[in-house]
Design an enzyme around this catalytic site. Sequence first.
Site, short mmCIF file in Angstrom:
data_model
loop_
_atom_site.label_atom_id
_atom_site.label_comp_id
_atom_site.label_asym_id
_atom_site.label_seq_id
_atom_site.Cartn_x
_atom_site.Cartn_y
_atom_site.Cartn_z
N THR A 1 39.83 39.02 42.02
CA THR A 1 40.50 38.87 42.70
C THR A 1 42.57 38.31 42.35
O THR A 1 43.40 38.48 43.59
CB THR A 1 40.06 37.85 43.54
OG1 THR A 1 38.72 38.55 43.94
CG2 THR A 1 40.57 37.24 45.72
N SER B 1 35.85 42.28 37.53
CA SER B 1 34.59 41.02 36.54
C SER B 1 33.58 41.70 36.33
O SER B 1 32.84 42.24 35.46
CB SER B 1 35.07 40.29 36.56
OG SER B 1 34.81 39.55 37.13
N SER B 2 33.00 42.79 37.68
CA SER B 2 31.45 42.97 37.73
C SER B 2 31.66 43.48 36.69
O SER B 2 30.31 44.15 35.50
CB SER B 2 31.24 43.58 39.06
OG SER B 2 32.37 44.79 39.40
#
Length: 330
Positions: free
Chosen positions: A13, A57-58
Amino acid sequence: MKKKVLLIHTGGTIGMVRDTESGVLKPDRFYDSLLKVIPELDQLAEIQVEIPFLFDSSDMDLGHWETLGRVIADHIPGVDGVVITHGTDTLAYTASALSYMLENLPVPVILTGAQKPLSDLRSDARSNLINAVEMAASGVREVAVVFDDKLLRGNRTTKVHTSHFDAFHSPNFPPLAEIGINIEIAWSQVRTPQGPFRFHPEMEGSIAVLKLFPGIRPQYFQPPRECRGIILIGYGAGTVPMKYGEIVHKAEEWINQGRVVVLMSETKAGPTDPRLYESGSHLLEIGVLPAWDMTFEAAVTKLIHLMGCHCDNPSVRHDFLQPIAGEMTL
Ligand code: ASP
């Protein structure tokens, strides 16, 4: 002389921009304009930017951790510190994995992110970044996380909130620094590396996790043969149901198959101590390993690291119970 800081941007983000049509946030190479947005960074340090990959980042995986470790190892000892900007969702996992991978760090490695993109008016990105660069120049030789005016040991952190700026906690270890008007570093808590820097890129991820809930049907959980590690998430101090014996029998079966079985608590703070109750102490007797006060992130990445370093499970079992990088207190 100005300190040299390597800034590795991985996405998240902090650097995302909003798609004008759909309204969703997407990763962006925001460092192209970073110094224009935060010119103060230039006063704090001489910043060199690397962008090895860029995503939410997932999508983070073991190979990305290895790439990050390699970028850091390649730049040491040419820099005074490293900042990694990272999505918050898996930041605690990356921080934990790097803490095992980078032994005897000669410089600080500081991960940070933000709950709102740098481009938003009321964003936490700006202060998190400035604090992270300051901490990267501080001489704290640890993998640590800067978020919301705190410096936390990386392998002690966990993401606790989806929308508060105070998104990361270190439930079982005090902050390494409080960043207020003054920066107060708790030097007595900071680790002092002993020995030369070493990079351990080896990792192996054949792990399955079983989280208990009342009424669970353990027969639904059937980890295949190649799965070397099983993490059992029980209740409270480390209890599991005894009445029908299924979980205990399963654990016995896995141990007899030579797998590494870890027991941890579902609770968010305090140590797992299976010795306190009957079911937990029985699991200990048959060879289940307690996670003590490790976070889930620290425990799972420790297994990944140790299974990469050792092809035999007895060595993994032995080393799992020893602190490697300040991730647990005995
Ligand atoms: N989904 C984002 C990520 O982890 C969330 C964030 O950065 O805060 O990449």
